[in-house]
Scaffold this active site. Structure first.
Site, mmCIF file in Angstrom:
data_model
loop_
_atom_site.group_PDB
_atom_site.id
_atom_site.type_symbol
_atom_site.label_atom_id
_atom_site.label_comp_id
_atom_site.label_asym_id
_atom_site.label_seq_id
_atom_site.Cartn_x
_atom_site.Cartn_y
_atom_site.Cartn_z
ATOM 1 C CE LYS A 15 35.546 -0.802 -21.678
ATOM 2 N NZ LYS A 15 36.216 -1.707 -20.729
ATOM 3 N NE ARG A 90 41.166 -0.913 -25.000
ATOM 4 C CZ ARG A 90 40.195 -1.757 -25.307
ATOM 5 N NH1 ARG A 90 39.068 -1.328 -25.780
ATOM 6 N NH2 ARG A 90 40.360 -3.043 -25.105
ATOM 7 N NE ARG A 127 33.955 -10.779 -21.441
ATOM 8 C CZ ARG A 127 34.456 -9.582 -21.753
ATOM 9 N NH1 ARG A 127 33.762 -8.489 -21.518
ATOM 10 N NH2 ARG A 127 35.664 -9.481 -22.263
ATOM 11 N NE ARG A 160 36.674 -10.733 -25.668
ATOM 12 C CZ ARG A 160 36.687 -9.428 -25.394
ATOM 13 N NH1 ARG A 160 35.552 -8.791 -25.216
ATOM 14 N NH2 ARG A 160 37.815 -8.766 -25.286
ATOM 15 N NE ARG A 171 41.260 -8.155 -22.596
ATOM 16 C CZ ARG A 171 40.119 -8.743 -22.243
ATOM 17 N NH1 ARG A 171 40.101 -9.987 -21.822
ATOM 18 N NH2 ARG A 171 38.992 -8.083 -22.331
HETATM 19 P P1 AMP Z 1 37.605 -5.191 -25.975
HETATM 20 O O1 AMP Z 1 36.515 -5.995 -26.582
HETATM 21 O O2 AMP Z 1 37.274 -3.737 -25.847
HETATM 22 O O3 AMP Z 1 38.111 -5.791 -24.686
HETATM 23 O O4 AMP Z 1 38.829 -5.244 -27.005
HETATM 24 C C1 AMP Z 1 39.452 -6.456 -27.324
HETATM 25 C C2 AMP Z 1 40.776 -6.182 -27.996
HETATM 26 O O5 AMP Z 1 40.570 -5.456 -29.202
HETATM 27 C C3 AMP Z 1 41.741 -5.328 -27.186
HETATM 28 O O6 AMP Z 1 42.502 -6.087 -26.273
HETATM 29 C C4 AMP Z 1 42.601 -4.737 -28.300
HETATM 30 O O7 AMP Z 1 43.516 -5.686 -28.793
HETATM 31 C C5 AMP Z 1 41.587 -4.491 -29.396
HETATM 32 N N1 AMP Z 1 40.985 -3.139 -29.311
HETATM 33 C C6 AMP Z 1 39.676 -2.838 -29.077
HETATM 34 N N2 AMP Z 1 39.481 -1.512 -29.105
HETATM 35 C C7 AMP Z 1 40.680 -0.952 -29.350
HETATM 36 C C8 AMP Z 1 41.138 0.383 -29.504
HETATM 37 N N3 AMP Z 1 40.313 1.430 -29.367
HETATM 38 N N4 AMP Z 1 42.459 0.579 -29.752
HETATM 39 C C9 AMP Z 1 43.308 -0.443 -29.892
HETATM 40 N N5 AMP Z 1 42.951 -1.718 -29.751
HETATM 41 C C10 AMP Z 1 41.644 -1.995 -29.495
#
Ligand code: AMP
Length: 212
Positions: A15, A90, A127, A160, A171
């Site tokens: 994404k 999400r 990554r 990360r 996740r």
């Molecule tokens: P990502 O970078 O999209 O993988 O997001 C990393 C982390 O941020 C996720 O595992 C969640 O803990 C939090 N997060 C990101 N976007 C959301 C969202 N829309 N709702 C809830 N938690 C989020």
């Protein structure tokens, strides 16, 4: 009419990388809820302090926290011609909130990037991201020119915290339970498309571009 692309799909489906390329091609911003949250954690803001414990475990941050930042972000001037969302919504609640915020004059598409679990785990474990500008690399498929250094800004590349295998698996579990049901939400609205995320970047990008 505003162009709104919602990138759906599990962590590691591409994404962020695909969104960045489309954002450059279309000249509209890429809005990543994860990036905004990580920035807040880094700066130790009030919001960041609240989000940190969830993010470390790979759990979702409460809707109220994320929604607030997304609402503010899409109100900004650079979103007037459209935007790309990565990581938001999400869950169904967030999708409903988003629908409530958006005006009618939009062309909205939700693209589900698909890939198998084992592919995702491997991709995420390899990554690396720039701690300064957020650029995304892959140690094997998209390595930086100089190891550990960002090609774009010279920043340091890091892994990360939540890209460690155990957290990645959590996740993916959270994705299946909470985020995958969103696919039906957008399918029922007739705006859902599916594109493979486990192919060459250019291919994925051009397949999405053809959908408009
Ligand atoms: P990502 O970078 O999209 O993988 O997001 C990393 C982390 O941020 C996720 O595992 C969640 O803990 C939090 N997060 C990101 N976007 C959301 C969202 N829309 N709702 C809830 N938690 C989020």
């Amino acid at each position: 009419m505003r162009k709104i692309l919602i990138l759906l799909g599990p962590p590691g489906a591409g994404k962020g990388t695909v969104g960045k390329k489309l954002s450059e091609n279309w000249n509209i911003p890429l809005i990543s809820s994860g990036d905004i949250l990580r920035e807040n954690v880094k700066k130790e803001t009030h919001l960041g302090k609240k989000a940190k414990e969830y993010m470390e475990k790979g759990e979702l941050v409460p809707d109220s926290i994320v929604t607030e930042v997304i609402k503010e972000r899409i109100k900004m001037d650079d979103c007037k011609n459209g935007f790309i969302l990565d990581g938001y919504p999400r869950n169904r609640k967030q999708a409903e909130i988003l629908d409530g915020i958006l005006e009618n004059d939009n062309k909205l598409l939700a693209v589900n990037l698909v890939a198998d679990d084992e592919f995702l785990v491997k991709r995420l474990a390899n990554r690396r991201v720039c701690e300064k500008c957020g650029a995304i690399y892959h140690l094997i498929n998209m390595p930086p020119k100089k190891p550990g250094i960002c090609d774009i800004c010279g920043g340091k590349l890091i892994q990360r915290e939540d890209d460690k295998e155990e957290i990645i698996r959590n996740r993916l579990k959270v994705y299946k339970k909470e985020t995958a049901p969103l696919l039906d939400y957008y399918k029922e609205k007739g705006v859902l498309k599916e594109v493979r995320g486990d192919q060459e970047l250019e291919k994925t990008v051009s397949q999405i571009e053809k959908l408009w």
